[in-house]
Design an enzyme around this catalytic site. Structure first.
Site, PDB file in Angstrom:
ATOM      1  N   ASN A 236      65.704  25.008  42.219  1.00  0.00           N
ATOM      2  CA  ASN A 236      66.132  25.907  41.146  1.00  0.00           C
ATOM      3  C   ASN A 236      65.424  25.584  39.840  1.00  0.00           C
ATOM      4  O   ASN A 236      64.950  26.479  39.136  1.00  0.00           O
ATOM      5  CB  ASN A 236      67.649  25.817  40.966  1.00  0.00           C
ATOM      6  N   HIS A 291      69.456  19.511  48.841  1.00  0.00           N
ATOM      7  CA  HIS A 291      70.905  19.335  49.014  1.00  0.00           C
ATOM      8  C   HIS A 291      71.208  17.962  49.627  1.00  0.00           C
ATOM      9  O   HIS A 291      72.078  17.827  50.480  1.00  0.00           O
ATOM     10  CB  HIS A 291      71.497  20.453  49.857  1.00  0.00           C
ATOM     11  N   TYR A 299      64.214  26.577  50.049  1.00  0.00           N
ATOM     12  CA  TYR A 299      64.082  26.284  48.623  1.00  0.00           C
ATOM     13  C   TYR A 299      62.628  25.998  48.262  1.00  0.00           C
ATOM     14  O   TYR A 299      62.138  26.441  47.221  1.00  0.00           O
ATOM     15  CB  TYR A 299      64.962  25.088  48.247  1.00  0.00           C
TER      16      TYR A 299
END
Length: 704
Positions: A236, A291, A299
């Protein structure tokens, strides 16, 4: 003299009058929220290496245009030029996108037939569509290249978005929609601001777009890693850092200054991808983890296009290019097929962009610590994800919770000339290699949180061995959340084919309601026309036998093994959208963990003389492909021999191998007199020890 004195007095009077008048004008302007900021940077920003200045504009919280002084115009212009020159290629690497949009514009919702101010998914569609139109506006071969009407619609779309955003932003909740539905506001929306501003940099709309970007990204992206009160990391933050850096350039900061910011340093530490042994990042064997413990390539794929921006911003050295290339090679293919166990939680075998990332060599790749084996040949792509107690075998969320069998048991090859047929709601539970515990294939592992939850195996042991064109993987697994399902799995990739054996398959006793289990050998999506007959029709045409059943360029066969009960091939349709070739395993043998199944898959048009044997004991399986490739699965060891090369690995991750293991293995494959020389290990006691076990765990020998 008196005349001169009078003239001087008059001049002084006029100067004073003009000064007072100008002051009043400024005060009036301030009352209207306009100001002139000739030095918007803090004092330490005056050390910028590029000092050329240009006047432009910015906005206040009422979106009124005010003056702004750009202190780094050359750096800004260089980046915007580079951005536009590379936009189409960068867009080709971007996974989330709307390609060649043609939606009708709307002065309230930006585009017709959407409700972006109440529906967050619709807002995401608006954002991606705006970016897609930016690509069209910038593409010299597009009919909308530098179209004035499109330019107006782009700036107007940006205005509309700004008029709907809360000011100040909400704290730890999305501006509208579900509280935690933040993604498009933090990730996609800032990219909209950057794209529109840059593609309009030679139009009358540029100053307004730049000022809107400075203001609103200052609110919704105040640092490279913060948005709406949340701190973001990993994939992110990689996405956030690109538009944030651009917004800082617009504010007059130099790239050298921006690089020193704490948030940018966090991102640079991430994208440096130093090899790690645990947690997020690139593990020592070049498998991407997110994660904390999940092989989550989704991702990485979503962020991959940003790496070119960071190397432009801060230099080539900020990225571990070698490690990233290996990370893609370890799982991907030029056609975009990727083993589902490293992909998205919703269950997918395809990325529309990963094929554009690198040039893929024809090779066998292994990740010994993260337990992934991949083979790419001229004819097929195949990959298996093993298990380890260090990593999750599955990650679920409140929406996706039935994909664990797909992640853990997919055992197949994809013909590179075949159609790419992705999973859907009817097919995601049915893939080659999956051990079914019910007729409908549903095995739910729900998340116990409002977000994601990962699950590690009760038993997680994997050994991998590879040579130039062959690779073998031995897996010993047990999954508490899947009814204590356990098995040992033996997979061999070789030229034009794959061998698969399951043995010691077991589940919790008395848990299947006396329903037999099944191992899927081949699956057919009946909604896709590949010019193959149905499995039932092929069976009828083959004297009621499913040997040689074909779908989408892949052919299946049962493989008999001496002294092991290998079920026959049967055909079944669990729903109208799926047809299966299966091997039925009795619930009684599953209760005692003695069930087995064995098959092979070949590329259509290619055949082989593969044979498999049980040697001496249940734990010693010898596979002879017949073209110089031999494999031995003798838990905990696996061995592959191809011509003059042989490799071993232990599922216990041993860094020493006894002489006895080597000699017994050679005897088991019928070559007891083999002479060998170590390639990456040295004599150590009664065996060999690896020279270096930092990155891999295979013992490699040359046959002499």
């Amino acid at each position: 003299m008196s005349i001169v004195l009078i003239i001087v007095i008059v001049v002084i009077f006029l100067i004073c009058f003009l000064y007072l008048s100008n002051s009043n004008n400024k005060n009036d302007a301030n009352k209207n929220n306009a100001f002139i900021d000739l030095n918007p940077l803090p004092l330490n920003a005056t050390t910028a290496t590029t000092t050329t200045a240009v006047a432009t504009t910015t906005t206040n919280n009422n979106n009124s245009i005010v003056a702004f002084r750009q202190n780094n115009i050359q750096e800004l212009q260089n980046f915007e030029r580079w951005f536009k020159n590379n936009l189409s290629y960068s867009f080709s690497q971007k996974a989330e996108k709307v390609v060649n949009p043609n939606r009708n514009w709307n002065d309230n919702t930006v585009f017709d037939n959407l409700s972006p101010w109440t529906s967050v998914p619709d807002f995401g569609t608006v954002c991606h569509t705006l970016i897609g139109y930016c690509v069209r506006y910038n593409n010299t071969s597009d009919t909308l290249y530098q179209n004035p009407e499109l330019a107006y619609n782009l700036i107007n779309g940006l205005r509309i978005i700004c008029s709907k955003l809360p000011d100040p932003p909400p704290h730890q909740q999305a501006p509208w929609g579900p509280v935690a539905d933040w993604y498009h506001f933090t990730i996609t929306m800032p990219e909209v601001f950057m794209n529109i501003t840059i593609v309009l940099n030679e139009t009358q709309h540029y100053d307004e777009a730049a000022s809107l970007t400075r203001y609103w990204l200052g609110l919704y992206l105040p640092t490279a890693v913060n948005s709406m009160g949340w701190h973001r990391t990993a994939g992110n933050s990689m996405r956030m850092g690109v538009p944030y850096t651009y917004s800082q350039i617009l504010r007059g900061y130099s790239l050298a200054q921006i690089r020193q910011e704490q948030g940018i340093q966090e991102i640079l530490n991430t994208i440096a991808f130093p090899y790690v042994t645990q947690g997020n990042g690139l593990h020592v064997d070049s498998i991407y983890i997110d994660h904390i413990d999940v092989r989550a390539y989704g991702y990485l794929i979503n962020s991959y296009f940003t790496f070119a921006y960071y190397t432009y911003y801060f230099g080539d050295e900020v990225i571990n290019t070698v490690g990233l290339t290996r990370a893609i090679e370890n799982v991907g293919s030029p056609e975009g097929v990727v083993v589902p166990g490293v992909m998205s939680r919703n269950g997918t075998l395809y990325s529309n962009v990963i094929g554009n990332f690198i040039t893929y060599p024809l090779a066998v790749h292994s990740a010994d610590y993260s337990k992934v084996l991949t083979k790419l040949s001229k004819t097929y792509y195949g990959s298996v994800v093993g298990v380890t107690n260090r990593l999750a075998y599955y990650e679920s969320d409140p929406t996706n919770n039935i994909q664990a069998p797909l992640w853990t048991m997919a055992r197949r090859i994809w013909n590179r000339r075949g159609r790419i047929i992705n999973y859907n709601a009817n097919t995601v539970s049915f893939e080659s290699g999956i051990i079914l515990q019910s007729l409908n294939g549903i095995m739910r592992i729900p998340s116990g949180t409002t977000s994601t939850q990962s699950f590690r195996p009760t038993i997680g042991q994997t050994a991998i061995a590879k040579t130039d064109t062959a690779g073998a993987i031995l897996v010993y697994a047990k999954f508490a959340e899947m009814n204590n399902l356990q098995f040992k799995s033996c997979t061999l990739f070789y030229d034009h084919g794959m061998f698969q054996l399951y043995y010691n398959i077991g589940v919790e006793p008395n848990s299947l309601n006396n329903t037999n289990g099944r191992v899927i050998v081949l699956s057919r999506d009946t909604s896709v026309n590949t010019n193959d007959l149905s499995f039932e029709a092929q069976r009828i045409n083959n004297n009621n036998s499913s040997e040689g059943t074909t779908f989408n360029g892949v052919v299946c066969h049962r493989v008999p093994i001496t002294n092991i009960n290998v079920p026959s091939l049967t055909v079944r349709s669990p729903n109208s959208s799926v047809e299966l070739v299966e091997q039925i395993i009795s619930f009684q043998t599953m209760y005692t963990a003695t069930a087995s199944a064995c098959y092979k898959l070949n590329v259509e048009g290619h055949s082989d003389s593969l044979r498999a044997f049980r040697v001496n004991s249940d734990e010693n399986i010898y596979v002879n492909v017949g073209n110089g490739v031999k494999a031995l699965f003798n838990y905990p060891w696996v061995m592959v021999k191809e011509n003059n090369k042989v490799s071993f690995m232990s599922a216990n991750e041993d860094t020493t191998i006894p002489f006895s293991v080597i000699m017994n293995s050679f005897t088991s494959i019928g070559e007891p007199a083999l002479q060998y020389s170590p390639s990456n290990c040295f004599v150590y006691g009664n065996g060999f020890k690896l020279n270096n076990s930092t990155f891999d765990l295979q013992f490699i020998f040359e046959i002499v």
